[in-house]
Design an enzyme around this catalytic site. Structure first.
Site, PDB file in Angstrom:
ATOM      1  N   TYR A 140       0.722  -1.351  -0.178  1.00 17.75           N
ATOM      2  CA  TYR A 140       0.246   0.293  -0.155  1.00 17.75           C
ATOM      3  C   TYR A 140       0.878   1.657  -0.090  1.00 17.75           C
ATOM      4  CZ  TYR A 140      -4.138   2.112   0.734  1.00 17.75           C
ATOM      5  OH  TYR A 140      -5.582   2.703   0.791  1.00 17.75           O
ATOM      6  N   ASN A 164     -16.360   3.172   2.288  1.00 22.92           N
ATOM      7  CA  ASN A 164     -16.371   2.657   0.970  1.00 22.92           C
ATOM      8  C   ASN A 164     -17.481   3.130   0.366  1.00 22.92           C
ATOM      9  OD1 ASN A 164     -14.856   0.262  -0.016  1.00 22.92           O
ATOM     10  ND2 ASN A 164     -16.307  -0.681   1.762  1.00 22.92           N
ATOM     11  N   SER A 199     -19.102  -5.635  -4.796  1.00 16.11           N
ATOM     12  CA  SER A 199     -18.399  -5.435  -3.741  1.00 16.11           C
ATOM     13  C   SER A 199     -19.025  -4.166  -3.472  1.00 16.11           C
ATOM     14  CB  SER A 199     -17.213  -4.809  -4.534  1.00 16.11           C
ATOM     15  OG  SER A 199     -17.213  -3.702  -4.824  1.00 16.11           O
ATOM     16  N   VAL A 221     -18.072  -1.198  -2.656  1.00 16.33           N
ATOM     17  CA  VAL A 221     -18.586   0.451  -3.364  1.00 16.33           C
ATOM     18  C   VAL A 221     -19.541  -0.516  -4.071  1.00 16.33           C
ATOM     19  CG1 VAL A 221     -17.295   1.454  -4.572  1.00 16.33           C
ATOM     20  CG2 VAL A 221     -15.971   0.786  -2.961  1.00 16.33           C
ATOM     21  N   ARG A 266     -18.789 -11.095 -11.747  1.00 12.62           N
ATOM     22  CA  ARG A 266     -18.343 -12.677 -12.411  1.00 12.62           C
ATOM     23  C   ARG A 266     -18.711 -13.927 -11.759  1.00 12.62           C
ATOM     24  NH1 ARG A 266     -12.399 -14.250  -8.724  1.00 12.62           N
ATOM     25  NH2 ARG A 266     -13.318 -12.972  -6.385  1.00 12.62           N
ATOM     26  N   GLY A 290      -9.741   0.532  -7.954  1.00 11.72           N
ATOM     27  CA  GLY A 290      -8.830  -0.723  -7.385  1.00 11.72           C
ATOM     28  C   GLY A 290      -8.479  -1.874  -8.140  1.00 11.72           C
ATOM     29  N   MET A 313      -8.701  -5.678  -8.349  1.00  8.75           N
ATOM     30  CA  MET A 313      -9.103  -6.633  -7.506  1.00  8.75           C
ATOM     31  C   MET A 313      -8.099  -8.087  -8.658  1.00  8.75           C
ATOM     32  SD  MET A 313      -9.913  -6.247  -4.909  1.00  8.75           S
ATOM     33  CE  MET A 313     -10.983  -7.549  -3.499  1.00  8.75           C
ATOM     34  N   TRP A 318      -8.733   8.240  -4.975  1.00 12.16           N
ATOM     35  CA  TRP A 318      -7.941   7.238  -2.985  1.00 12.16           C
ATOM     36  C   TRP A 318      -8.670   8.507  -2.286  1.00 12.16           C
ATOM     37  CZ3 TRP A 318      -2.257   8.167  -1.132  1.00 12.16           C
ATOM     38  CH2 TRP A 318      -2.461   7.408  -0.258  1.00 12.16           C
TER      39      TRP A 318
HETATM   40  N1  LIG Z   1      -9.102   4.109  -4.790  1.00 11.20           N
HETATM   41  C1  LIG Z   1     -10.003   4.162  -3.003  1.00 11.20           C
HETATM   42  O1  LIG Z   1      -9.977   5.249  -2.255  1.00 11.20           O
HETATM   43  C2  LIG Z   1     -11.406   3.021  -2.959  1.00 11.20           C
HETATM   44  C3  LIG Z   1     -11.886   3.309  -1.841  1.00 11.20           C
HETATM   45  C4  LIG Z   1     -12.294   2.261  -1.549  1.00 11.20           C
HETATM   46  C5  LIG Z   1     -12.112   0.669  -2.345  1.00 11.20           C
HETATM   47  N2  LIG Z   1     -11.032   0.790  -2.760  1.00 11.20           N
HETATM   48  C6  LIG Z   1     -11.041  -0.669  -3.301  1.00 11.20           C
HETATM   49  O2  LIG Z   1     -12.020  -1.231  -3.637  1.00 11.20           O
HETATM   50  C7  LIG Z   1     -12.454  -2.578  -4.361  1.00 11.20           C
HETATM   51  C8  LIG Z   1     -13.797  -2.948  -3.829  1.00 11.20           C
HETATM   52  O3  LIG Z   1     -13.259  -3.089  -2.434  1.00 11.20           O
HETATM   53  P1  LIG Z   1     -14.459  -3.076  -1.410  1.00 11.20           P
HETATM   54  O4  LIG Z   1     -14.394  -3.042  -0.092  1.00 11.20           O
HETATM   55  O5  LIG Z   1     -15.929  -2.973  -1.706  1.00 11.20           O
HETATM   56  O6  LIG Z   1     -14.881  -5.064  -1.510  1.00 11.20           O
HETATM   57  P2  LIG Z   1     -15.271  -6.140  -1.259  1.00 11.20           P
HETATM   58  O7  LIG Z   1     -16.799  -5.469  -0.779  1.00 11.20           O
HETATM   59  O8  LIG Z   1     -14.458  -6.228  -0.445  1.00 11.20           O
HETATM   60  O9  LIG Z   1     -15.832  -7.049  -2.251  1.00 11.20           O
HETATM   61  C9  LIG Z   1     -14.356  -7.076  -3.295  1.00 11.20           C
HETATM   62  C10 LIG Z   1     -14.914  -7.554  -4.430  1.00 11.20           C
HETATM   63  O10 LIG Z   1     -14.010  -7.968  -5.325  1.00 11.20           O
HETATM   64  C11 LIG Z   1     -14.744  -8.767  -6.276  1.00 11.20           C
HETATM   65  N3  LIG Z   1     -13.246  -9.158  -7.463  1.00 11.20           N
HETATM   66  C12 LIG Z   1     -12.128 -10.091  -5.879  1.00 11.20           C
HETATM   67  N4  LIG Z   1     -11.294 -10.777  -6.704  1.00 11.20           N
HETATM   68  C13 LIG Z   1     -11.911 -10.705  -8.076  1.00 11.20           C
HETATM   69  C14 LIG Z   1     -11.033 -11.191  -9.067  1.00 11.20           C
HETATM   70  N5  LIG Z   1      -9.912 -11.896  -9.420  1.00 11.20           N
HETATM   71  N6  LIG Z   1     -12.220 -10.477  -9.890  1.00 11.20           N
HETATM   72  C15 LIG Z   1     -12.516  -9.637 -10.571  1.00 11.20           C
HETATM   73  N7  LIG Z   1     -13.490  -9.486  -8.860  1.00 11.20           N
HETATM   74  C16 LIG Z   1     -12.621 -10.167  -7.962  1.00 11.20           C
HETATM   75  C17 LIG Z   1     -15.310  -9.520  -5.059  1.00 11.20           C
HETATM   76  O11 LIG Z   1     -16.198 -10.447  -6.519  1.00 11.20           O
HETATM   77  P3  LIG Z   1     -17.051 -11.910  -5.842  1.00 11.20           P
HETATM   78  O12 LIG Z   1     -17.455 -11.698  -4.907  1.00 11.20           O
HETATM   79  O13 LIG Z   1     -17.295 -12.321  -6.866  1.00 11.20           O
HETATM   80  O14 LIG Z   1     -15.316 -12.243  -5.072  1.00 11.20           O
HETATM   81  C18 LIG Z   1     -15.927  -8.380  -5.149  1.00 11.20           C
HETATM   82  O15 LIG Z   1     -17.214  -7.830  -5.412  1.00 11.20           O
HETATM   83  C19 LIG Z   1     -11.101  -2.747  -3.743  1.00 11.20           C
HETATM   84  O16 LIG Z   1     -10.465  -2.456  -4.560  1.00 11.20           O
HETATM   85  C20 LIG Z   1     -10.526  -2.224  -2.815  1.00 11.20           C
HETATM   86  O17 LIG Z   1      -9.479  -1.490  -2.493  1.00 11.20           O
HETATM   87  C21 LIG Z   1     -10.959   1.425  -3.271  1.00 11.20           C
END
Ligand SMILES: NC(=O)c1ccc[n+]([C@@H]2O[C@H](COP(=O)([O-])OP(=O)(O)OC[C@H]3O[C@@H](n4cnc5c(N)ncnc54)[C@H](OP(=O)(O)O)[C@@H]3O)[C@@H](O)[C@H]2O)c1
Length: 331
Positions: A56, A128, A155, A157, A177, A242, A244, A267
């Site tokens: 990170y 999120n 997710s 978000v 997916r 993100g 993932m 971010w």
């Molecule tokens: N940039 C920022 O400020 C910011 C802020 C918030 C979140 N984020 C990012 O946003 C993303 C989602 O966060 P979250 O907390 O909402 O996630 P989450 O609720 O933990 O859910 C994870 C999601 O990612 C999917 N996923 C995991 N591996 C994958 C892959 N290899 N291919 C496709 N989909 C995949 C999952 O699908 P399945 O259910 O099918 O496993 C699920 O939809 C993360 O990358 C997080 O770091 C970034």
């Protein structure tokens, strides 16, 4: 009140289930301007795992306590604290480490939560749902009935995007997916829910009747991000937040020349750092207003006590969950 607290600690970066330990620490004492917050709930987000792994952009000084968000109750106030009372439910700022029973924090950095909102609900509003809010308000001026498209739509978000988009009447194409999520996300208000794959562009065209899509939200990267970009209209914007799939985003030159697509990123930590206190409060008020109506409740698959931190992070690292893995803190 106990003289000691438990805190999750790591001394080196690595696989979270290997490097995390639970340690006893003295009960925190507030200095001037600080409040002591007894934690109620804190989720395990992908960013928490990335930070423990050392992947990170912000690396805390080690040893460190993880946890970018959470909510708790104010139980003690240092000298000079104004506008905050003992018993208030508050949302914690980032970069302080929420995976501990209690902590002393600068009182001015705490966000007081309206009493209609439950602690677990409040604990998962800051990252999120706020990211979803910014994704829908800061990049493309959408109008009622306009379409947007997102991947990882189930997710935290993604589900917040669906709910926030419905308020002004934007329509969402939700790419997942797993086909078992189609009915669930439709029931949550997703206008179209489509399983990702080679035919995505045609399936999206069928679902939208060929309407232009000017905003794409990418949390996956790699081929999935490219398929999303291919669904966008001329001049459309893909906002990435993100990765993932852990795959890089490769942009064919044609998408820049012939479609003039714009590629942006967000971010949310940076947004918080740059926002004025008034902008932060304004944004939270919008989320609180929805939360009071029972919206923006992040789904939870399982709550763990802090003492089971290793099992909790191992569980959170698994895909295909039905919701977040969170820590709930005892009395
Ligand atoms: N940039 C920022 O400020 C910011 C802020 C918030 C979140 N984020 C990012 O946003 C993303 C989602 O966060 P979250 O907390 O909402 O996630 P989450 O609720 O933990 O859910 C994870 C999601 O990612 C999917 N996923 C995991 N591996 C994958 C892959 N290899 N291919 C496709 N989909 C995949 C999952 O699908 P399945 O259910 O099918 O496993 C699920 O939809 C993360 O990358 C997080 O770091 C970034």
């Amino acid at each position: 009140m106990s003289k000691n607290i438990n805190a999750v600690v790591y001394e080196k970066h690595g696989n979270p289930a290997d490097v995390l330990h639970v340690k006893s620490r003295p009960w925190p004492t507030p200095t001037s301007g600080e409040a002591v917050v007894k934690m109620c709930a804190a989720p395990i987000n992908p960013a928490d795992l990335n930070q423990i792994e050392g992947k990170y952009p912000v690396r805390p000084e080690l040893p460190a306590t993880p946890g970018f968000e959470g909510a708790g109750v104010v139980v003690d106030l240092g000298a000079g604290v104004k506008g905050l009372t003992s018993g208030a439910l508050v949302i914690l700022p980032h970069n302080i480490g929420t995976w501990r029973d209690a902590l002393a924090v600068k009182a001015e950095d705490l966000v007081v939560v309206p009493e209609e909102i439950e602690p677990v609900h409040a604990a998962m509003l800051k990252i999120n749902p706020m990211t979803a809010w910014r994704l829908l308000h800061d990049y493309v001026d959408l109008e009622q009935e306009d379409w947007l498209i997102q991947n990882a739509a189930n997710s935290a978000v993604g589900r917040a995007v669906i709910q926030i988009a419905r308020e002004p009447g934007y329509r969402t194409v939700n790419v997942v997916r797993r086909s078992e999520l189609i009915d669930e996300l439709r029931a949550e208000g997703g206008n179209a829910v489509i399983v990702d794959g080679e035919n995505l562009r045609d399936e999206v065209k069928n679902a939208t009747g060929g309407a232009p899509i000017r905003l794409g939200l990418n949390a996956v990267g790699g081929e999935s991000a490219l398929r999303l970009a291919n669904c966008l209209a001329f001049g459309g914007t893909l906002v990435s937040f993100g990765a993932m799939s852990l795959q890089p985003l490769k942009i064919p030159t044609g998408l820049l020349i012939f479609k003039d697509l714009r590629f942006r990123g967000i971010w949310i930590n940076k947004w918080y750092d740059n926002a004025t206190p008034a902008q932060r409060m304004d944004a939270f008020q919008s989320l609180f207003e929805m939360a009071k109506r029972g919206l923006l409740k992040t789904k939870v698959e399982k709550a763990y006590p802090l003492s089971e931190a290793k099992a909790a992070v191992a569980h959170a690292a698994q895909g295909k969950r039905s919701g977040k893995i969170i820590f709930e803190f005892g009395e």
